[in-house]
Design an enzyme around this catalytic site. Structure first.
Site, mmCIF file in Angstrom:
data_model
loop_
_atom_site.group_PDB
_atom_site.id
_atom_site.type_symbol
_atom_site.label_atom_id
_atom_site.label_comp_id
_atom_site.label_asym_id
_atom_site.label_seq_id
_atom_site.Cartn_x
_atom_site.Cartn_y
_atom_site.Cartn_z
ATOM 1 N N SER A 12 0.841 -1.194 0.000
ATOM 2 C CA SER A 12 0.000 0.000 0.000
ATOM 3 C C SER A 12 0.878 1.247 0.000
ATOM 4 C CB SER A 12 -0.940 -0.013 1.210
ATOM 5 O OG SER A 12 -0.227 -0.311 2.387
ATOM 6 N N GLU A 14 0.941 5.496 0.880
ATOM 7 C CA GLU A 14 0.275 6.558 1.642
ATOM 8 C C GLU A 14 0.542 7.926 1.005
ATOM 9 O OE1 GLU A 14 0.485 6.268 5.942
ATOM 10 O OE2 GLU A 14 0.968 8.406 6.039
ATOM 11 N N HIS A 73 -7.445 7.922 6.431
ATOM 12 C CA HIS A 73 -7.040 7.894 7.832
ATOM 13 C C HIS A 73 -8.088 8.718 8.572
ATOM 14 C CE1 HIS A 73 -2.475 7.113 7.082
ATOM 15 N NE2 HIS A 73 -3.210 6.560 6.145
ATOM 16 N N ARG A 103 -5.359 7.716 16.835
ATOM 17 C CA ARG A 103 -5.658 8.749 17.823
ATOM 18 C C ARG A 103 -5.366 10.128 17.239
ATOM 19 N NH1 ARG A 103 -1.895 10.143 22.838
ATOM 20 N NH2 ARG A 103 -0.751 10.995 21.078
ATOM 21 N N ASP A 105 -2.573 13.461 16.861
ATOM 22 C CA ASP A 105 -1.874 14.288 17.849
ATOM 23 C C ASP A 105 -2.564 15.622 17.919
ATOM 24 O OD1 ASP A 105 0.258 12.519 18.613
ATOM 25 O OD2 ASP A 105 1.008 12.786 16.572
ATOM 26 N N TYR A 141 3.941 0.632 16.962
ATOM 27 C CA TYR A 141 5.248 1.283 17.126
ATOM 28 C C TYR A 141 6.288 0.267 17.589
ATOM 29 C CZ TYR A 141 2.117 5.109 16.641
ATOM 30 O OH TYR A 141 1.154 5.929 16.125
ATOM 31 N N GLN A 172 4.719 2.311 12.455
ATOM 32 C CA GLN A 172 5.526 3.519 12.279
ATOM 33 C C GLN A 172 6.793 3.087 11.531
ATOM 34 O OE1 GLN A 172 6.028 6.480 11.674
ATOM 35 N NE2 GLN A 172 5.394 7.378 13.625
ATOM 36 N N PHE A 212 11.711 15.062 11.740
ATOM 37 C CA PHE A 212 10.459 14.318 11.809
ATOM 38 C C PHE A 212 10.621 13.086 12.707
ATOM 39 C CE2 PHE A 212 7.117 11.685 9.616
ATOM 40 C CZ PHE A 212 6.060 12.435 10.084
ATOM 41 N N HIS A 262 4.096 -0.983 3.550
ATOM 42 C CA HIS A 262 3.268 0.223 3.383
ATOM 43 C C HIS A 262 4.241 1.395 3.230
ATOM 44 C CE1 HIS A 262 -0.115 3.041 4.186
ATOM 45 N NE2 HIS A 262 0.759 3.726 4.895
HETATM 46 P P1 FAD Z 1 -3.052 5.200 20.405
HETATM 47 O O1 FAD Z 1 -3.086 3.779 20.020
HETATM 48 O O2 FAD Z 1 -4.257 5.772 21.051
HETATM 49 O O3 FAD Z 1 -1.781 5.380 21.360
HETATM 50 C C1 FAD Z 1 -1.320 6.683 21.731
HETATM 51 C C2 FAD Z 1 -0.570 6.623 23.055
HETATM 52 O O4 FAD Z 1 -1.493 6.385 24.127
HETATM 53 C C3 FAD Z 1 0.459 5.494 23.168
HETATM 54 O O5 FAD Z 1 1.513 5.957 23.960
HETATM 55 C C4 FAD Z 1 -0.290 4.370 23.874
HETATM 56 O O6 FAD Z 1 0.563 3.516 24.600
HETATM 57 C C5 FAD Z 1 -1.236 5.156 24.797
HETATM 58 N N1 FAD Z 1 -2.557 4.491 24.925
HETATM 59 C C6 FAD Z 1 -3.288 3.926 23.937
HETATM 60 N N2 FAD Z 1 -4.465 3.452 24.410
HETATM 61 C C7 FAD Z 1 -4.478 3.734 25.724
HETATM 62 C C8 FAD Z 1 -5.443 3.494 26.750
HETATM 63 N N3 FAD Z 1 -6.614 2.897 26.484
HETATM 64 N N4 FAD Z 1 -5.117 3.938 28.009
HETATM 65 C C9 FAD Z 1 -3.950 4.556 28.282
HETATM 66 N N5 FAD Z 1 -3.002 4.795 27.338
HETATM 67 C C10 FAD Z 1 -3.271 4.399 26.076
HETATM 68 N N6 FAD Z 1 -1.574 11.185 12.706
HETATM 69 C C11 FAD Z 1 -2.493 12.040 12.189
HETATM 70 O O7 FAD Z 1 -2.807 13.073 12.813
HETATM 71 N N7 FAD Z 1 -3.059 11.811 10.962
HETATM 72 C C12 FAD Z 1 -2.769 10.703 10.232
HETATM 73 O O8 FAD Z 1 -3.295 10.513 9.130
HETATM 74 C C13 FAD Z 1 -1.820 9.760 10.758
HETATM 75 N N8 FAD Z 1 -1.523 8.620 10.090
HETATM 76 C C14 FAD Z 1 -0.687 7.688 10.677
HETATM 77 C C15 FAD Z 1 -0.478 6.468 10.026
HETATM 78 C C16 FAD Z 1 0.349 5.505 10.591
HETATM 79 C C17 FAD Z 1 0.536 4.182 9.888
HETATM 80 C C18 FAD Z 1 1.007 5.784 11.824
HETATM 81 C C19 FAD Z 1 1.951 4.756 12.429
HETATM 82 C C20 FAD Z 1 0.811 6.989 12.476
HETATM 83 C C21 FAD Z 1 -0.046 7.953 11.920
HETATM 84 N N9 FAD Z 1 -0.325 9.158 12.558
HETATM 85 C C22 FAD Z 1 -1.229 10.050 12.021
HETATM 86 C C23 FAD Z 1 0.341 9.499 13.826
HETATM 87 C C24 FAD Z 1 -0.466 9.030 15.051
HETATM 88 O O9 FAD Z 1 -1.711 9.669 15.106
HETATM 89 C C25 FAD Z 1 0.380 9.388 16.283
HETATM 90 O O10 FAD Z 1 1.534 8.589 16.322
HETATM 91 C C26 FAD Z 1 -0.359 9.354 17.607
HETATM 92 O O11 FAD Z 1 0.521 9.920 18.591
HETATM 93 C C27 FAD Z 1 -0.715 7.958 18.088
HETATM 94 O O12 FAD Z 1 -1.724 7.420 17.351
HETATM 95 P P2 FAD Z 1 -2.254 5.942 17.668
HETATM 96 O O13 FAD Z 1 -3.426 5.717 16.827
HETATM 97 O O14 FAD Z 1 -1.158 4.951 17.613
HETATM 98 O O15 FAD Z 1 -2.702 6.157 19.208
#
Ligand code: FAD
Length: 280
Positions: A12, A14, A73, A103, A105, A141, A172, A212, A262
């Site tokens: 895939s 991106e 996304h 999630r 940022d 990650y 990541q 980055f 990816h």
């Molecule tokens: P989560 O899985 O929610 O984790 C975030 C943090 O919170 C981690 O430290 C985890 O350990 C902790 N955590 C998770 N769940 C819980 C819980 N239930 N209780 C307590 N702690 C918890 N960002 C964007 O803004 N737009 C994008 O399009 C985008 N695309 C991405 C695509 C890929 C493939 C990747 C790898 C990252 C992308 N990101 C994007 C970045 C991503 O949003 C950030 O890395 C963000 O900080 C974490 O997202 P996540 O979905 O992994 O979060």
């Protein structure tokens, strides 16, 4: 790695949604070059805090109309249940069936996290609202999320996303293949068998990659950093060396059982095409 090897290979690419006419024209060209490789899907990022919501939507719909699946996304930061519900419905109505649930940022200056705190809550909500309609991809990650309290906590949190109904994982980017293999091992020991596809960041320049990587917690190993630094402004050498390093990384990952790749294309076709050409 046995269960990862049994998945069909998944490739895939991106993109980020272009903000200018020039960017849109470039993306059309990049898309047409990469579409020739017949990837499983193209994914389109979602700006921090939903800042590209409409642009992501239009880019996804345009790509899907050209014949290869597009996966938006979707991030939960600063979102409400009502607006996520509306976005999901729009995508369903337009025949979109894959989604990358994150999630996100918080953009600096924004204080509200919205109605979802973590990606597992978003995955759960998508399943509640749309059943099995979407194939849901989540992030992982292998080098540990930068905000995680510990590697063990991060893995526990990652498992929540899988338990909530994720179908596949995109990692990541990383330049240490071992980090990926250890992560996959840990998944298999926990009974996780969904595909874990490594995210690949081609190396085309150094300063931006370094900045980055600092932000997102991706490690650039010392030997790689020192070699890249030594090329200074010599972009051609950076690119040639980067191509070698990343092609070798991809080869190791696939030989070691990774179920596909990816690519974070940064809306450029040439670096990804060159890597895939080397892998032939
Ligand atoms: P989560 O899985 O929610 O984790 C975030 C943090 O919170 C981690 O430290 C985890 O350990 C902790 N955590 C998770 N769940 C819980 C819980 N239930 N209780 C307590 N702690 C918890 N960002 C964007 O803004 N737009 C994008 O399009 C985008 N695309 C991405 C695509 C890929 C493939 C990747 C790898 C990252 C992308 N990101 C994007 C970045 C991503 O949003 C950030 O890395 C963000 O900080 C974490 O997202 P996540 O979905 O992994 O979060």
């Amino acid at each position: 790695m046995q269960s990862q090897k049994t998945h069909p290979q998944l490739f895939s690419f991106e993109f980020y949604p272009p903000k200018t006419e020039e960017g849109a024209a470039n993306l059309q060209l990049v898309h047409s070059k990469l579409a020739k490789l017949n990837p499983d899907f193209f994914s389109v990022t979602f700006g921090a805090g939903g800042s590209t919501r409409d642009l992501t939507f239009t880019t996804v719909i345009e790509i899907q109309a050209k014949g290869i699946a597009a996966a938006p996304h979707l991030s939960c930061v600063a979102s409400t249940k009502a607006n996520i519900r509306a976005i999901l419905k729009d995508y369903q109505d337009h025949g979109i069936s894959k989604i990358v649930a994150l999630r996100g940022d918080l953009p600096s200056g924004m204080m509200s996290a919205g109605e979802f705190r973590y990606a597992n809550e978003l995955v759960e909500f998508i399943r509640q609202e749309t059943g099995d309609h979407f194939q849901i991809h989540v992030a992982a990650y292998p080098e540990i999320h930068p905000q995680a309290a510990s590697g063990a906590e991060d893995f526990k949190n990652f498992k929540r996303k899988v338990a909530a109904g994720a179908d596949a994982v995109i990692t990541q980017y990383f330049y240490n293949a071992e980090a990926y293999f250890y992560f996959v091992d840990a998944c298999e020991k926990s009974g996780i068998t969904i595909p874990i596809v490594p995210g690949i960041m081609p190396i085309t320049q150094y300063t931006q990659l370094f900045r980055f990587s600092e932000m997102c917690g991706a490690d650039i190993p010392r030997w790689l950093r020192k070699r890249l630094e030594s090329f200074g402004d010599d972009r051609e050498s950076v690119q040639a060396f980067g191509l070698d390093v990343v092609s070798e990384l991809c080869r190791r990952l696939l030989d070691g059982g990774a179920p596909g790749l990816h690519f974070y294309t940064m809306n450029q076709a040439a670096p990804t095409l060159a890597i895939l050409e080397n892998l032939k």
